[in-house]
Design an enzyme around this catalytic site. Structure first.
Site, mmCIF file in Angstrom:
data_model
loop_
_atom_site.group_PDB
_atom_site.id
_atom_site.type_symbol
_atom_site.label_atom_id
_atom_site.label_comp_id
_atom_site.label_asym_id
_atom_site.label_seq_id
_atom_site.Cartn_x
_atom_site.Cartn_y
_atom_site.Cartn_z
ATOM 1 N N PHE A 11 0.858 -1.192 0.000
ATOM 2 C CA PHE A 11 0.000 0.000 0.000
ATOM 3 C C PHE A 11 0.894 1.242 0.000
ATOM 4 O O PHE A 11 0.667 2.212 0.711
ATOM 5 C CB PHE A 11 -0.910 -0.042 1.248
ATOM 6 C CG PHE A 11 -2.195 0.735 1.113
ATOM 7 C CD1 PHE A 11 -3.084 0.494 0.077
ATOM 8 C CD2 PHE A 11 -2.528 1.702 2.057
ATOM 9 C CE1 PHE A 11 -4.276 1.214 -0.029
ATOM 10 C CE2 PHE A 11 -3.720 2.425 1.964
ATOM 11 C CZ PHE A 11 -4.597 2.172 0.907
ATOM 12 N N LYS A 127 8.010 -7.618 -11.028
ATOM 13 C CA LYS A 127 8.650 -8.363 -12.123
ATOM 14 C C LYS A 127 9.238 -9.705 -11.684
ATOM 15 O O LYS A 127 9.372 -10.613 -12.494
ATOM 16 C CB LYS A 127 9.809 -7.534 -12.705
ATOM 17 C CG LYS A 127 9.391 -6.260 -13.386
ATOM 18 C CD LYS A 127 10.597 -5.431 -13.830
ATOM 19 C CE LYS A 127 11.239 -4.677 -12.685
ATOM 20 N NZ LYS A 127 10.436 -3.595 -12.125
ATOM 21 N N GLU A 151 0.387 -6.849 -16.107
ATOM 22 C CA GLU A 151 0.610 -5.808 -17.109
ATOM 23 C C GLU A 151 1.566 -4.720 -16.640
ATOM 24 O O GLU A 151 2.354 -4.181 -17.417
ATOM 25 C CB GLU A 151 -0.741 -5.185 -17.515
ATOM 26 C CG GLU A 151 -0.665 -4.273 -18.713
ATOM 27 C CD GLU A 151 -0.088 -4.995 -19.919
ATOM 28 O OE1 GLU A 151 1.144 -4.910 -20.120
ATOM 29 O OE2 GLU A 151 -0.854 -5.653 -20.647
ATOM 30 N N VAL A 154 6.111 -4.167 -16.897
ATOM 31 C CA VAL A 154 6.965 -3.579 -17.928
ATOM 32 C C VAL A 154 6.250 -2.360 -18.498
ATOM 33 O O VAL A 154 5.068 -2.441 -18.850
ATOM 34 C CB VAL A 154 7.263 -4.596 -19.062
ATOM 35 C CG1 VAL A 154 8.097 -3.955 -20.161
ATOM 36 C CG2 VAL A 154 7.993 -5.824 -18.515
ATOM 37 N N GLY A 208 11.982 10.223 -6.125
ATOM 38 C CA GLY A 208 11.478 8.890 -5.792
ATOM 39 C C GLY A 208 11.606 7.881 -6.917
ATOM 40 O O GLY A 208 11.048 6.790 -6.842
ATOM 41 N N GLU A 211 16.514 4.418 -6.249
ATOM 42 C CA GLU A 211 16.685 4.021 -4.855
ATOM 43 C C GLU A 211 18.005 4.557 -4.303
ATOM 44 O O GLU A 211 18.833 5.082 -5.055
ATOM 45 C CB GLU A 211 16.622 2.500 -4.760
ATOM 46 C CG GLU A 211 15.261 1.995 -5.217
ATOM 47 C CD GLU A 211 15.117 0.486 -5.129
ATOM 48 O OE1 GLU A 211 15.584 -0.085 -4.135
ATOM 49 O OE2 GLU A 211 14.527 -0.085 -6.052
ATOM 50 N N ASP A 222 17.574 -3.589 -13.891
ATOM 51 C CA ASP A 222 16.132 -3.408 -14.098
ATOM 52 C C ASP A 222 15.768 -3.616 -15.568
ATOM 53 O O ASP A 222 14.775 -4.276 -15.887
ATOM 54 C CB ASP A 222 15.707 -2.003 -13.630
ATOM 55 C CG ASP A 222 14.245 -1.734 -13.916
ATOM 56 O OD1 ASP A 222 13.389 -2.299 -13.205
ATOM 57 O OD2 ASP A 222 13.934 -0.975 -14.859
ATOM 58 N N LYS A 226 13.447 -6.689 -17.306
ATOM 59 C CA LYS A 226 12.312 -6.419 -18.200
ATOM 60 C C LYS A 226 12.475 -7.155 -19.531
ATOM 61 O O LYS A 226 11.500 -7.699 -20.072
ATOM 62 C CB LYS A 226 12.154 -4.915 -18.400
ATOM 63 C CG LYS A 226 11.527 -4.263 -17.158
ATOM 64 C CD LYS A 226 11.596 -2.763 -17.201
ATOM 65 C CE LYS A 226 10.861 -2.167 -15.995
ATOM 66 N NZ LYS A 226 11.195 -0.734 -15.798
ATOM 67 N N GLY A 323 3.718 7.377 -14.028
ATOM 68 C CA GLY A 323 3.745 7.662 -12.593
ATOM 69 C C GLY A 323 3.033 6.541 -11.880
ATOM 70 O O GLY A 323 2.582 5.585 -12.520
#
Lengths: 342, 342
Positions: A11, A127, A151, A154, A208, A211, A222, A226, A323
């Site tokens: 959350f 992922k 969905e 990626v 944000g 990291e 990353d 993907k 976003g």
């Protein structure tokens, strides 16, 4: 009228954006798809968890977490851990949004497996389970007559997996090429405007996007995960991120970026995958692109993938300005398609 | 196993490409979708027509037409006209590929209406019926529990209508922007390389892209009808091509193209549509675009459309290197989706 009980495991920005989107789309879901829903469980990493079989008050849950209070104030049951949360949340659909684990996909795989075994649709933006357990979870979903959809893993909520699933029948993917990591694309763009690598990384951390340790993005992990997800699902050939030929962007200096700009070109961290019979070569590496390439105009945190198939020689999908709301939309679309196609 | 009897009304480049694609995909359709088919009717403009309730020999039909012979050599019935062809072709699916009529969509509308009334799925690559009879044919299809699909009418076989239908649920389209006419885009590109307007038009005619009278493309009519089709279907607001604010490309001189090129820019014939409540403004006009625009890199006969929606702020689809095979794929996809979703 199909009434769905939903559980949100995770959350954070995405989970809360999903809650807001569900509120905004409530009437449309009812009128257009005859779908009504209640949220019977919410589990967070740092703000406790709550279950209510008759449905939680979403507005109250959002308020508690956003004002740094604990959801345990409103729960009907004690919740010792994530798996117990799933077992007791009384849901028909689990939205799994725990943090990604590139190494082995856990604990998300266990979460999704448990949900499917209990007869829930399992939907994730994570992922890890796609590259580490796609076949297992897909087969389990089929056996349980439920859906395992992902969905948002990626290109945020842009339709990629659902495109091939529903809009491109009888199509074989032979190769792909794209920009799939937002952070490095934004870093390279800011370096074009004169920032150092360190300044650009710091900016991405502030908003944000990156990291504290940016190596997952900067070293191409990353992007590689993907590529592995796209190849595994769309080509039907299991590929691990470790098997992707991976070069990050640390070798691209401010001087190289400036020289490229002077020539009217841009450095991009480019992902490619090419099928050769039953094998596939996946690659992530910096490339110099010119304005005649569709990759050139993909700026900031936007992304692109170009597909070459046996039916359409070149089809590209470009997503701009993503976003948390975009990722949340991918989850919502998976939910609607799970219930519709049931 | 679902056995479909198919009729092809129109057997030009696209109709014949569809026949070849059906042959190539026969095994895949059977194994992946449990779809088998026979072609029970083929009607051409200049090479007669043929019907055989047990299925025509496709290879023989292709050979006859490509060697300038008449299909009436192999028909089991005399076929006086298109409507009689539809009534007697014993098909479950009609592929309507008659030439487009921008003015009123006829006779294609009558063809599709007749097919639907007879209980066939009605599939077309013809834009006319979409802008002139979308609502009527969609309602008739719903009443008959059949499909009226038309993926190939805009951007050849690239998934646009099916994208919104299946991969983008609960999404409201607010505006779009794109390059939708191949001929003018190719003309402008060749003018950048030093050809005159007349030479570029002549080239497009030689390769079969432009008609003897190129005004449908050059004056923006084809682009306007595509804007009207997208708005009518995806925004649910009926818009006629005549209502699109339309400026063709005749005002773009060789000098203007050369000046733009010297500045690193390009002239493009840009289509836009913007929703404002229950009204919409559609527009086709030349615009100067820079390399930072995704439209810049869309070269030759390729096309692009960028969608702005309430769920994804920017999603673009780019199709490269289209041809009759691409249009044929859109028809095949419509066929599969009609039968699958029945």
């Amino acid at each position: 009228m199909s009434q769905s009980r939903l559980a949100l495991l995770g959350f954070g920005n995405v989970g809360r954006a999903l809650a807001r989107l569900l509120q905004r789309k409530e009437t449309e879901l009812k009128e257009k798809y005859a779908i009504t829903f209640s949220v019977t469980g919410i589990a967070t990493g740092r703000h406790g968890s709550a279950i209510h079989p008759n449905g939680l008050d979403l507005e109250q849950a959002l308020h508690l977490v956003e004002s740094d209070q604990s959801l345990s104030l409103i729960t009907q049951y004690p919740i010792p851990n994530s798996l117990e949360f799933i077992r007791n949340c009384s849901a028909d659909v689990l939205f799994e949004n725990s943090p990604v684990n590139h190494h082995n996909g856990q604990p998300a795989i266990d979460h999704l497996r448990t949900a499917l075994e209990l007869g829930m649709h399992a939907i994730t933006a994570n992922k890890g389970p796609v590259v580490h357990a796609y076949r297992e979870l897909t087969e389990l979903a089929a056996k349980m007559k439920r859906k395992f959809y992902f969905e948002s893993t990626v290109m945020d909520g842009a339709p990629i997996f659902s495109l091939f699933r529903s809009a491109l029948p009888a199509t074989q993917l032979s190769s792909l090429r794209g920009i799939l990591n937002s952070t490095t694309n934004l870093i390279l763009g800011r370096m074009e405007n004169g920032e150092t690598f360190e300044e650009a990384v710091q900016y991405c951390q502030q908003i944000g996007l990156a990291e504290t340790d940016p190596s997952g993005d900067v070293d191409g992990w990353d992007a590689a995960i993907k590529v592995a997800a796209l190849v595994t699902v769309l080509m039907g050939l299991p590929l691990k991120p470790q098997e992707v030929d991976r070069t990050g962007m640390r070798g691209i200096t401010a001087k190289m970026v400036a020289e490229a700009k002077a020539q009217g070109k841009r450095w991009k961290l480019v992902c490619t995958a090419e099928r050769d019979g039953n094998t596939v070569k996946g690659r992530v590496a910096p490339e110099l692109v010119s304005p005649s390439s569709p990759l050139y105009s993909v700026e900031g945190s936007s992304s692109i993938v170009e597909f070459h198939t046996d039916t359409l020689s070149s089809l590209s999908i470009v997503e701009g300005n993503p976003g948390p709301e975009t990722t949340a939309y991918g989850l919502l679309a998976d939910f609607i398609n799970s219930v519709k196609n049931q």
